[in-house]
Design a protein around this motif. Structure first.
Motif, PDB file in Angstrom:
ATOM      1  N   ARG A 159      -5.643   4.438  14.438  1.00 53.93           N
ATOM      2  CA  ARG A 159      -4.458   5.168  14.896  1.00 53.93           C
ATOM      3  C   ARG A 159      -4.851   6.235  15.915  1.00 53.93           C
ATOM      4  O   ARG A 159      -4.147   6.460  16.910  1.00 53.93           O
ATOM      5  CB  ARG A 159      -3.733   5.817  13.708  1.00 53.93           C
ATOM      6  CG  ARG A 159      -3.019   4.826  12.805  1.00 53.93           C
ATOM      7  CD  ARG A 159      -2.489   5.521  11.557  1.00 53.93           C
ATOM      8  NE  ARG A 159      -1.391   6.413  11.874  1.00 53.93           N
ATOM      9  CZ  ARG A 159      -0.102   6.060  11.824  1.00 53.93           C
ATOM     10  NH1 ARG A 159       0.229   4.829  11.471  1.00 53.93           N
ATOM     11  NH2 ARG A 159       0.837   6.930  12.111  1.00 53.93           N
ATOM     12  N   ALA A 163      -3.590   6.422  19.831  1.00 54.36           N
ATOM     13  CA  ALA A 163      -3.036   7.634  20.424  1.00 54.36           C
ATOM     14  C   ALA A 163      -3.781   8.014  21.705  1.00 54.36           C
ATOM     15  O   ALA A 163      -3.170   8.412  22.702  1.00 54.36           O
ATOM     16  CB  ALA A 163      -3.100   8.784  19.420  1.00 54.36           C
ATOM     17  N   LEU A 213       3.352   8.259  18.385  1.00 52.06           N
ATOM     18  CA  LEU A 213       1.998   8.796  18.321  1.00 52.06           C
ATOM     19  C   LEU A 213       1.692   9.669  19.529  1.00 52.06           C
ATOM     20  O   LEU A 213       0.871  10.583  19.459  1.00 52.06           O
ATOM     21  CB  LEU A 213       0.973   7.651  18.247  1.00 52.06           C
ATOM     22  CG  LEU A 213       0.895   6.884  16.932  1.00 52.06           C
ATOM     23  CD1 LEU A 213      -0.117   5.756  17.044  1.00 52.06           C
ATOM     24  CD2 LEU A 213       0.530   7.812  15.784  1.00 52.06           C
TER      25      LEU A 213
END
Length: 218
Positions: A159, A163, A213
């Protein structure tokens, strides 16, 4: 083996000039020129090039629609030509499957480099230009954050990688940010693309924005 290219632009001088620049390279061959999106689609189907260089604004079938058809029905990768005045089109082009975009005032060396990069399977994400355009376009096309299918399957580090991709960072920049090797970053990027069913880094940028994000800049 030569990189095969179709050049689509409704302005004959611009189209011919781009074709001449590319044809002058020892590893690039322009196999066809097209004056609009419909002709571009037909040329791609007929010649099966590696790259379709497509102008956004063309009569009959525009560059966005042509890009969507080309990317959905062939193995050809699309590079979209745009100007800063075409900001509204950029997001549509990326969502249509384009592997990158070039500004119409780009230098010839950058044009040649872009064709080679995209042919090699990479996406053209120049942070100094791409991030500015995507920030602006996503902000103007604001929609509620979405949770792309499979996002919950990403690990924490994946993740973070998504981002940072959304911020337009290169593998080297991501490696420095996360204090890991570039090899590790490549693994993270591959995992992100596979888990989310994304075609390339540009689609990952879109996903990062739509999932919330990354937030558009001020």
């Amino acid at each position: 083996m030569s990189i095969r290219v179709v050049v689509a632009d409704d302005q004959e001088l611009a189209r011919s000039g781009i074709a001449m620049i590319l044809d002058a390279q020892p590893d690039i061959t322009v196999v066809a020129e097209a004056e609009d999106g419909a002709a571009a689609i037909e040329a791609v189907r007929q010649h099966r090039p590696d790259i379709a260089l497509v102008d956004v604004r063309m009569p009959n079938v525009d560059g966005i629609e042509a890009t969507e058809v080309i990317c959905a029905t062939t193995a050809t990768r699309a590079l979209v030509l745009t100007t800063f005045d075409d900001d509204d089109y950029v997001y549509g082009a990326l969502r249509a499957g384009a592997s990158g975009f070039l500004l119409k005032d780009t230098r010839r060396d950058d044009l040649v480099h872009a064709v080679r990069v995209v042919c090699a399977g990479e996406s053209l994400l120049a942070p100094t230009v791409t991030r500015r355009l995507i920030d602006d376009v996503v902000r103007r096309n604001a929609r509620p954050p979405v949770s792309p299918r499979g996002l919950e399957a990403l690990t924490g580090r994946e993740r973070e990688t998504l981002a940072l991709l959304g911020r337009g960072m290169s593998n080297a920049e991501i490696a420095a940010e996360l204090v890991v090797s570039e090899h590790t970053v490549k693994s993270h990027v591959s995992n992100v693309l596979a888990k989310l069913g994304l075609r390339d880094r540009i689609q990952a940028v879109i996903c990062a924005y739509e999932s919330g994000l990354v937030q558009p800049g001020p």
